[in-house]
Design an enzyme around this catalytic site. Structure first.
Site, PDB file in Angstrom:
ATOM      1  N   THR A   1      44.070  40.143  35.004  1.00 48.48           N
ATOM      2  CA  THR A   1      42.815  40.559  35.635  1.00 48.48           C
ATOM      3  C   THR A   1      42.032  41.510  34.729  1.00 48.48           C
ATOM      4  OG1 THR A   1      41.997  42.021  37.383  1.00 48.48           O
ATOM      5  CG2 THR A   1      44.299  42.229  36.858  1.00 48.48           C
ATOM      6  N   ASP A   2      40.721  41.546  34.928  1.00 49.44           N
ATOM      7  CA  ASP A   2      39.913  42.507  34.158  1.00 49.44           C
ATOM      8  C   ASP A   2      40.230  43.957  34.546  1.00 49.44           C
ATOM      9  OD1 ASP A   2      38.722  42.517  36.683  1.00 49.44           O
ATOM     10  OD2 ASP A   2      36.700  42.045  35.972  1.00 49.44           O
ATOM     11  N   GLU A   3      40.919  44.144  35.694  1.00 47.82           N
ATOM     12  CA  GLU A   3      41.172  45.509  36.154  1.00 47.82           C
ATOM     13  C   GLU A   3      42.137  46.259  35.236  1.00 47.82           C
ATOM     14  OE1 GLU A   3      41.501  45.963  40.394  1.00 47.82           O
ATOM     15  OE2 GLU A   3      40.391  44.118  40.751  1.00 47.82           O
TER      16      GLU A   3
ATOM     17  N   TYR B   1      47.876  48.659  41.554  1.00 46.04           N
ATOM     18  CA  TYR B   1      47.784  47.202  41.320  1.00 46.04           C
ATOM     19  C   TYR B   1      47.484  46.920  39.853  1.00 46.04           C
ATOM     20  CZ  TYR B   1      45.340  42.719  40.817  1.00 46.04           C
ATOM     21  OH  TYR B   1      44.915  41.491  40.357  1.00 46.04           O
TER      22      TYR B   1
ATOM     23  N   LYS C   1      49.765  45.077  36.816  1.00 51.07           N
ATOM     24  CA  LYS C   1      49.320  43.896  36.056  1.00 51.07           C
ATOM     25  C   LYS C   1      49.300  44.211  34.550  1.00 51.07           C
ATOM     26  CE  LYS C   1      48.008  40.420  37.513  1.00 51.07           C
ATOM     27  NZ  LYS C   1      48.729  39.165  37.897  1.00 51.07           N
TER      28      LYS C   1
HETATM   29  P1  NAD Z   1      46.781  36.081  46.584  1.00 54.23           P
HETATM   30  O1  NAD Z   1      47.172  37.441  47.043  1.00 54.23           O
HETATM   31  O2  NAD Z   1      45.795  35.295  47.381  1.00 54.23           O
HETATM   32  O3  NAD Z   1      48.084  35.150  46.440  1.00 54.23           O
HETATM   33  C1  NAD Z   1      49.251  35.581  45.822  1.00 54.23           C
HETATM   34  C2  NAD Z   1      50.317  34.519  46.059  1.00 54.23           C
HETATM   35  O4  NAD Z   1      51.532  34.948  45.410  1.00 54.23           O
HETATM   36  C3  NAD Z   1      50.661  34.296  47.526  1.00 54.23           C
HETATM   37  O5  NAD Z   1      50.713  32.913  47.821  1.00 54.23           O
HETATM   38  C4  NAD Z   1      52.035  34.947  47.678  1.00 54.23           C
HETATM   39  O6  NAD Z   1      52.821  34.373  48.716  1.00 54.23           O
HETATM   40  C5  NAD Z   1      52.624  34.732  46.296  1.00 54.23           C
HETATM   41  N1  NAD Z   1      53.687  35.693  45.980  1.00 54.23           N
HETATM   42  C6  NAD Z   1      53.651  37.047  46.133  1.00 54.23           C
HETATM   43  N2  NAD Z   1      54.823  37.588  45.751  1.00 54.23           N
HETATM   44  C7  NAD Z   1      55.599  36.565  45.309  1.00 54.23           C
HETATM   45  C8  NAD Z   1      56.911  36.498  44.774  1.00 54.23           C
HETATM   46  N3  NAD Z   1      57.675  37.605  44.617  1.00 54.23           N
HETATM   47  N4  NAD Z   1      57.404  35.284  44.417  1.00 54.23           N
HETATM   48  C9  NAD Z   1      56.658  34.151  44.578  1.00 54.23           C
HETATM   49  N5  NAD Z   1      55.419  34.165  45.110  1.00 54.23           N
HETATM   50  C10 NAD Z   1      54.895  35.357  45.466  1.00 54.23           C
HETATM   51  O7  NAD Z   1      46.304  36.259  45.085  1.00 54.23           O
HETATM   52  P2  NAD Z   1      45.035  35.669  44.308  1.00 54.23           P
HETATM   53  O8  NAD Z   1      43.835  36.460  44.673  1.00 54.23           O
HETATM   54  O9  NAD Z   1      45.030  34.209  44.470  1.00 54.23           O
HETATM   55  O10 NAD Z   1      45.426  36.054  42.811  1.00 54.23           O
HETATM   56  C11 NAD Z   1      46.217  35.167  42.009  1.00 54.23           C
HETATM   57  C12 NAD Z   1      46.403  35.769  40.638  1.00 54.23           C
HETATM   58  O11 NAD Z   1      45.124  35.964  40.027  1.00 54.23           O
HETATM   59  C13 NAD Z   1      47.080  37.129  40.651  1.00 54.23           C
HETATM   60  O12 NAD Z   1      47.976  37.189  39.571  1.00 54.23           O
HETATM   61  C14 NAD Z   1      45.934  38.106  40.465  1.00 54.23           C
HETATM   62  O13 NAD Z   1      46.372  39.289  39.833  1.00 54.23           O
HETATM   63  C15 NAD Z   1      44.994  37.318  39.592  1.00 54.23           C
HETATM   64  N6  NAD Z   1      43.565  37.673  39.716  1.00 54.23           N
HETATM   65  C16 NAD Z   1      42.982  37.719  40.938  1.00 54.23           C
HETATM   66  C17 NAD Z   1      41.620  38.014  41.030  1.00 54.23           C
HETATM   67  C18 NAD Z   1      40.912  38.037  42.366  1.00 54.23           C
HETATM   68  O14 NAD Z   1      39.716  38.359  42.402  1.00 54.23           O
HETATM   69  N7  NAD Z   1      41.558  37.685  43.477  1.00 54.23           N
HETATM   70  C19 NAD Z   1      40.881  38.276  39.875  1.00 54.23           C
HETATM   71  C20 NAD Z   1      41.527  38.210  38.624  1.00 54.23           C
HETATM   72  C21 NAD Z   1      42.874  37.905  38.556  1.00 54.23           C
HETATM   73  P1  TYD Z   2      37.984  44.024  46.390  1.00 49.34           P
HETATM   74  O1  TYD Z   2      37.534  42.721  46.961  1.00 49.34           O
HETATM   75  O2  TYD Z   2      39.083  44.766  47.068  1.00 49.34           O
HETATM   76  O3  TYD Z   2      38.319  43.753  44.858  1.00 49.34           O
HETATM   77  P2  TYD Z   2      38.690  44.827  43.688  1.00 49.34           P
HETATM   78  O4  TYD Z   2      38.831  46.169  44.264  1.00 49.34           O
HETATM   79  O5  TYD Z   2      39.986  44.293  43.187  1.00 49.34           O
HETATM   80  O6  TYD Z   2      37.566  44.731  42.711  1.00 49.34           O
HETATM   81  O7  TYD Z   2      36.720  44.988  46.316  1.00 49.34           O
HETATM   82  C1  TYD Z   2      35.536  44.614  45.636  1.00 49.34           C
HETATM   83  C2  TYD Z   2      34.572  45.766  45.717  1.00 49.34           C
HETATM   84  O8  TYD Z   2      34.196  45.969  47.095  1.00 49.34           O
HETATM   85  C3  TYD Z   2      35.168  47.093  45.276  1.00 49.34           C
HETATM   86  O9  TYD Z   2      34.141  47.873  44.674  1.00 49.34           O
HETATM   87  C4  TYD Z   2      35.609  47.752  46.593  1.00 49.34           C
HETATM   88  C5  TYD Z   2      34.570  47.269  47.556  1.00 49.34           C
HETATM   89  N1  TYD Z   2      35.001  47.105  48.963  1.00 49.34           N
HETATM   90  C6  TYD Z   2      34.215  47.614  50.006  1.00 49.34           C
HETATM   91  O10 TYD Z   2      33.166  48.224  49.778  1.00 49.34           O
HETATM   92  N2  TYD Z   2      34.630  47.396  51.286  1.00 49.34           N
HETATM   93  C7  TYD Z   2      35.789  46.742  51.581  1.00 49.34           C
HETATM   94  O11 TYD Z   2      36.123  46.591  52.790  1.00 49.34           O
HETATM   95  C8  TYD Z   2      36.578  46.215  50.500  1.00 49.34           C
HETATM   96  C9  TYD Z   2      37.852  45.481  50.768  1.00 49.34           C
HETATM   97  C10 TYD Z   2      36.144  46.416  49.205  1.00 49.34           C
END
Ligand code: NAD
Ligand code: TYD
Length: 360
Positions: A126-128, A151, A155
Site C-alpha cells: 500500500t502507499d501508506e 496497519y 505492511k
Molecule cells: P479486505 O480487508 O477486504 O480483505 C482481506 C482478506 O484477507 C479477507 O478476505 C480476509 O478474510 C483475508 N484474511 C485476513 N487474514 C487472513 C489470514 N491470516 N489468512 C488468510 N486470509 C486472511 O482487504 P482489501 O481492502 O481487499 O485489501 C487487500 C490487500 O490490498 C491488502 O494486502 C491491503 O493491504 C492492500 N491494499 C488495500 C487498499 C485499499 O484501499 N483497500 C489499498 C492498497 C493496498
Molecule cells: P479509509 O477508507 O479508512 O482509508 P485509509 O485511512 O486507509 O486511507 O479512510 C479514507 C479517508 O477518509 C481517511 O482520510 C480517513 C477518512 N475517513 C472519514 O473521514 N470518516 C470515516 O468514517 C472513515 C472510515 C474514514
C-alpha cells in the site's frame, strides 16, 4: 497452464482479482486461500465458485502448518498475497491481528516460496507505507518507508521481509504499492462504502477532523488489472506504485457521492479526528506507465456511479455484512468514540499533526 495461489481472495480487492482472472484468463488455474475473517465473504466470489479453474481453501496463512499442507496438496507456479488485516481504525484499537497476519502470515508464505522454488511472488502492499505528504510532491518507489499507523507499519514490515527474502534467499518476489481503492464489494468500514450505505438510509455521514485529508482514489478492478501485469511482467526485487492520479479531499468525495445520490449536504457530520491521521497520499506512477504502458482508465465519477449502483442493487449483501459484530464495531468507533480513537482539540498530537512533512 499456470497455477497460482491467491491469498485473501474473498476480500474486497482479492475477490476483484479472482473474478477478473477467472473471467479473462483460460490459461490460469487458481486456489483462493482465505481465513474468512469479518472482511472475507464467499458471496464476493460466488460467480466463480463452480468454475473448474477455481478452488477455495479455508485457512490461516499465519499458521505455518496450514501453508505447508496447502503446498503439499498443490503445485503452485506463483503466489499473489492479498490477505491482510486492512483497516487503519481497527489497527488503532488492536494491532495484534495486524502483526500476526500481515507480518507472520507473509513470512510463512515467503518460507514456503523459498523451499518450493516458486517462480513468482507478488506482495500486495500500500502507499501508506510511505507515510504522509504535505501539500506538494508524490511518493516514488524509492521514497523511504515512514509508516504512521499500526496497519501501515505492519505492511511496511512485510515489505522489508519480502525484500530481505529476495536478497538473502533469492525468492523471486516483487511488491506493488497501490493507492486507496473503492468499488463494489468493499466492506462498509472504509470511507466510501460507509458514505454510500449511510446516504442510502439518510443517516449522518461521518467525516474525520476538517475533512481536508487527501487520498488518491482508484477503482479496484483497475488495481486488479495492474496486479496481473505485475505477476506476468514484474521484475523480482522491484517495487511498483499503482495509482490513478485522482486526488480528492474527503469533503470532495462526500460531496460527489451526495451529488450522484441526490442527497442533501446536511447529512455530513464532522466527528473527532483519527489519531495520527495521515494528511495526504499521492503516488508517482511513471514507472508502470513506462514499463507496462499501464494507466487507470476508470475516472472517479464514473467509478463512483458504478459503485453506488452496485450498493443500491445489493441491499441484501449490505444487510448480511452489517451483522451484530459490525454494529458493535461501529458503535465503538463512531457512537461512543472509543477513547483510544478520540483526539480532543487541545491534545498536543493535534498540533503536531498540522506540521506535516513535505516529502519529495
Ligand atoms: P479486505 O480487508 O477486504 O480483505 C482481506 C482478506 O484477507 C479477507 O478476505 C480476509 O478474510 C483475508 N484474511 C485476513 N487474514 C487472513 C489470514 N491470516 N489468512 C488468510 N486470509 C486472511 O482487504 P482489501 O481492502 O481487499 O485489501 C487487500 C490487500 O490490498 C491488502 O494486502 C491491503 O493491504 C492492500 N491494499 C488495500 C487498499 C485499499 O484501499 N483497500 C489499498 C492498497 C493496498
Ligand atoms: P479509509 O477508507 O479508512 O482509508 P485509509 O485511512 O486507509 O486511507 O479512510 C479514507 C479517508 O477518509 C481517511 O482520510 C480517513 C477518512 N475517513 C472519514 O473521514 N470518516 C470515516 O468514517 C472513515 C472510515 C474514514
Amino acid at each position: 497452464m499456470m497455477k497460482i495461489l491467491v491469498t485473501g481472495g474473498a476480500g474486497f480487492i482479492g475477490s476483484s482479482f479472482v473474478r477478473f482472472v477467472i473471467r479473462t484468463r483460460k490459461d490460469i488455474n487458481m486456489v483462493n486461500f482465505d481465513l474468512l475473517t469479518y472482511a472475507g465473504n464467499l458471496r464476493n466470489v460466488e460467480e466463480v465458485a463452480t468454475n473448474p479453474r477455481y478452488q477455495f481453501v479455508h485457512g490461516d496463512m499465519a499458521e505455518r502448518t496450514q501453508i505447508q499442507t496447502l503446498f503439499q496438496e498443490h503445485c503452485f507456479d506463483a503466489i499473489v498475497n492479498f490477505a491482510a488485516e486492512t483497516h487503519v481504525d481497527r489497527s488503532i484499537l488492536d494491532s495484534a491481528p495486524f502483526v500476526r497476519t500481515n507480518i507472520e502470515g507473509t513470512r510463512c508464505l515467503l518460507e514456503e516460496a523459498r523451499q518450493r522454488k516458486i517462480a513468482k511472488f507478488v506482495q500486495i502492499s500500500t502507499d501508506e507505507v510511505y507515510g504522509s505528504l504535505g501539500s506538494s510532491g508524490a511518493f516514488r518507489e524509492d521514497t523511504p518507508l515512514d509508516p504512521t499507523s499500526p496497519y501501515a507499519a505492519s505492511k511496511a514490515a512485510a515489505d522489508l521481509l519480502v525484500l530481505a527474502y529476495v536478497k538473502t534467499h533469492r525468492v523471486p518476489a516483487l511488491i506493488t504499492r497501490c493507492s486507496n481503492n473503492y468499488g463494489p464489494y468493499q466492506f462498509p468500514e472504509k470511507l466510501i462504502p460507509i458514505l454510500i450505505t449511510h446516504a442510502m438510509e439518510n443517516r449522518p455521514l461521518p467525516i474525520y477532523g476538517d475533512g481536508l485529508n487527501i487520498r488518491e482514489w482508484i477503482f479496484a478492478d483497475e488495481h486488479s488489472r495492474a496486479v496481473l501485469l505485475a505477476l506476468e511482467r514484474g521484475t523480482p526485487g522491484e517495487v511498483y506504485n499503482i495509482g490513478s492520479g485522482e486526488e480528492k479531499t474527503n469533503l470532495e468525495v462526500v460531496r460527489e457521492i451526495l451529488r450522484l445520490m441526490e442527497k442533501p449536504e446536511s447529512l455530513v457530520q464532522f466527528v473527532p479526528d483519527r489519531p495520527g491521521h495521515d494528511r495526504r497520499y499521492s503516488l508517482d506512477c511513471s514507472k508502470i506507465r513506462r514499463e507496462w504502458n499501464w494507466s487507470s482508465e476508470v475516472g472517479f465519477s464514473a467509478g463512483l456511479a458504478a459503485t453506488i449502483e452496485w450498493y443500491r442493487k445489493h441491499e441484501d449483501w449490505i444487510r448480511e455484512v452489517k451483522d451484530a459484530s459490525y454494529r458493535a464495531y461501529f458503535d465503538r468507533v463512531y457512537t461512543r468514540r472509543d477513547e483510544t480513537l478520540a483526539i480532543s482539540a487541545t491534545q498536543p498530537q493535534n498540533l503536531l499533526s498540522d506540521t506535516y512533512k513535505t516529502r519529495p
